[in-house]
Design an enzyme around this catalytic site. Structure first.
Site, PDB file in Angstrom:
ATOM      1  N   HIS A  31      -4.710   1.756   7.649  1.00  0.00           N
ATOM      2  CA  HIS A  31      -3.143   2.160   7.497  1.00  0.00           C
ATOM      3  C   HIS A  31      -2.883   3.376   6.586  1.00  0.00           C
ATOM      4  O   HIS A  31      -2.329   4.365   6.885  1.00  0.00           O
ATOM      5  CB  HIS A  31      -2.308   1.066   7.327  1.00  0.00           C
ATOM      6  CG  HIS A  31      -0.761   1.394   7.250  1.00  0.00           C
ATOM      7  ND1 HIS A  31       0.046   1.040   8.270  1.00  0.00           N
ATOM      8  CD2 HIS A  31      -0.219   2.296   6.561  1.00  0.00           C
ATOM      9  CE1 HIS A  31       1.297   1.411   7.903  1.00  0.00           C
ATOM     10  NE2 HIS A  31       1.305   2.339   6.835  1.00  0.00           N
ATOM     11  N   GLU A  32      -3.443   3.268   5.378  1.00  0.00           N
ATOM     12  CA  GLU A  32      -3.230   4.197   4.396  1.00  0.00           C
ATOM     13  C   GLU A  32      -3.930   5.458   4.588  1.00  0.00           C
ATOM     14  O   GLU A  32      -3.464   6.653   4.309  1.00  0.00           O
ATOM     15  CB  GLU A  32      -3.494   3.647   3.021  1.00  0.00           C
ATOM     16  CG  GLU A  32      -2.587   2.601   2.682  1.00  0.00           C
ATOM     17  CD  GLU A  32      -1.423   2.678   2.730  1.00  0.00           C
ATOM     18  OE1 GLU A  32      -0.792   3.866   2.808  1.00  0.00           O
ATOM     19  OE2 GLU A  32      -0.579   1.706   3.112  1.00  0.00           O
ATOM     20  N   CYS A  36       5.586  -0.217   7.231  1.00  0.00           N
ATOM     21  CA  CYS A  36       5.316   0.761   6.105  1.00  0.00           C
ATOM     22  C   CYS A  36       6.567   1.200   5.383  1.00  0.00           C
ATOM     23  O   CYS A  36       7.645   1.173   5.950  1.00  0.00           O
ATOM     24  CB  CYS A  36       4.852   1.970   7.088  1.00  0.00           C
ATOM     25  SG  CYS A  36       4.610   3.396   6.293  1.00  0.00           S
ATOM     26  N   LEU A  37       6.331   1.543   4.262  1.00  0.00           N
ATOM     27  CA  LEU A  37       7.532   1.858   3.435  1.00  0.00           C
ATOM     28  C   LEU A  37       8.160   3.114   3.775  1.00  0.00           C
ATOM     29  O   LEU A  37       9.391   3.307   3.676  1.00  0.00           O
ATOM     30  CB  LEU A  37       7.230   2.147   1.896  1.00  0.00           C
ATOM     31  CG  LEU A  37       6.604   0.908   1.272  1.00  0.00           C
ATOM     32  CD1 LEU A  37       6.239   1.169  -0.395  1.00  0.00           C
ATOM     33  CD2 LEU A  37       7.936  -0.340   1.119  1.00  0.00           C
ATOM     34  N   GLY A  50       0.955  -1.398   0.051  1.00  0.00           N
ATOM     35  CA  GLY A  50       0.112  -0.114   0.033  1.00  0.00           C
ATOM     36  C   GLY A  50       0.934   1.048  -0.001  1.00  0.00           C
ATOM     37  O   GLY A  50       2.060   0.997   0.322  1.00  0.00           O
ATOM     38  N   HIS A  57      -2.415   7.843   6.977  1.00  0.00           N
ATOM     39  CA  HIS A  57      -1.392   8.738   6.294  1.00  0.00           C
ATOM     40  C   HIS A  57      -2.137  10.021   5.578  1.00  0.00           C
ATOM     41  O   HIS A  57      -1.203  10.910   5.837  1.00  0.00           O
ATOM     42  CB  HIS A  57      -0.743   8.064   4.866  1.00  0.00           C
ATOM     43  CG  HIS A  57       0.186   7.077   5.465  1.00  0.00           C
ATOM     44  ND1 HIS A  57       1.585   7.505   6.057  1.00  0.00           N
ATOM     45  CD2 HIS A  57       0.660   5.669   5.286  1.00  0.00           C
ATOM     46  CE1 HIS A  57       2.352   6.246   6.177  1.00  0.00           C
ATOM     47  NE2 HIS A  57       1.908   5.259   5.743  1.00  0.00           N
TER      48      HIS A  57
HETATM   49 CO    CO Z   1       2.432   3.446   5.475  1.00  0.00          CO
END
Ligand code: CO
Length: 170
Positions: A138-139, A96-97, A45, A142
């Site tokens: 989660h996204e 998370c990236l 994601g 952000h």
């Molecule tokens: Co993330």
């Protein structure tokens, strides 16, 4: 085009993203670039703010169970999401990236129903009580200027911050 991913504690990750107003070619390029960037980094994601674009745009692509591929046509493109229903609780080890190599249990709603726009501006609905529900929460977090580690307990967060500062010489 693969774009650079912001790494925590980059201040831009704290920006509350704006709603998309026009569903044009620029948005489509953003979505295409987000997909390329996410796949290149083995993510499931990505939110636009993670590549410095403060717009309420996110993608989620769950790898195919058989071969692990993430076909573009199966990637969920979510713009201006709004929760219609959030029910129950569950916990899952998230990553998370923007916080590479950190995996921590986070409490989330078990079931969510979300209204959003697709890349053409059409209203769509998605609902899930599986991993997709967690990825979407989660996204969306952000888009509201938060990263998942902000959900950790005080003690766990302190431990994380100490290790992170050491790792990145902050
Ligand atoms: Co993330």
């Amino acid at each position: 085009m693969i774009r650079e991913i912001l790494i925590y504690p980059d201040k831009r990750l704290g920006i509350v993203s704006d709603e998309v107003q026009t569903f044009d070619a620029q948005l489509h390029t953003l979505l295409d670039d987000m997909y390329e960037t996410m796949v290149a980094r083995n993510g499931v994601g990505l939110a636009a703010i993670q590549i410095s674009i403060p717009q309420r745009v996110l993608i989620v692509s769950l790898p195919n169970e058989e071969d692990g591929t993430q076909p573009k046509e199966k990637t969920l493109e979510v713009i201006n999401p709004v929760f219609l229903i959030q029910e129950g609780t569950t916990s899952y080890q998230e990553g998370c990236l923007s916080v590479p190599d950190v995996y921590e249990d986070v409490k989330r709603f078990k079931y969510v129903k979300i209204e959003y726009r697709d890349r053409y501006g059409n209203k769509q609905i998605v609902e899930s009580d599986k991993f997709l529900a967690i990825a979407l929460q989660h996204e969306i977090e952000h888009l509201n200027g938060h990263v998942f580690i902000e959900n950790l307990s005080f003690v766990k967060r302190k431990k994380f911050e100490k290790a992170w500062r050491k790792k990145y010489n902050l």
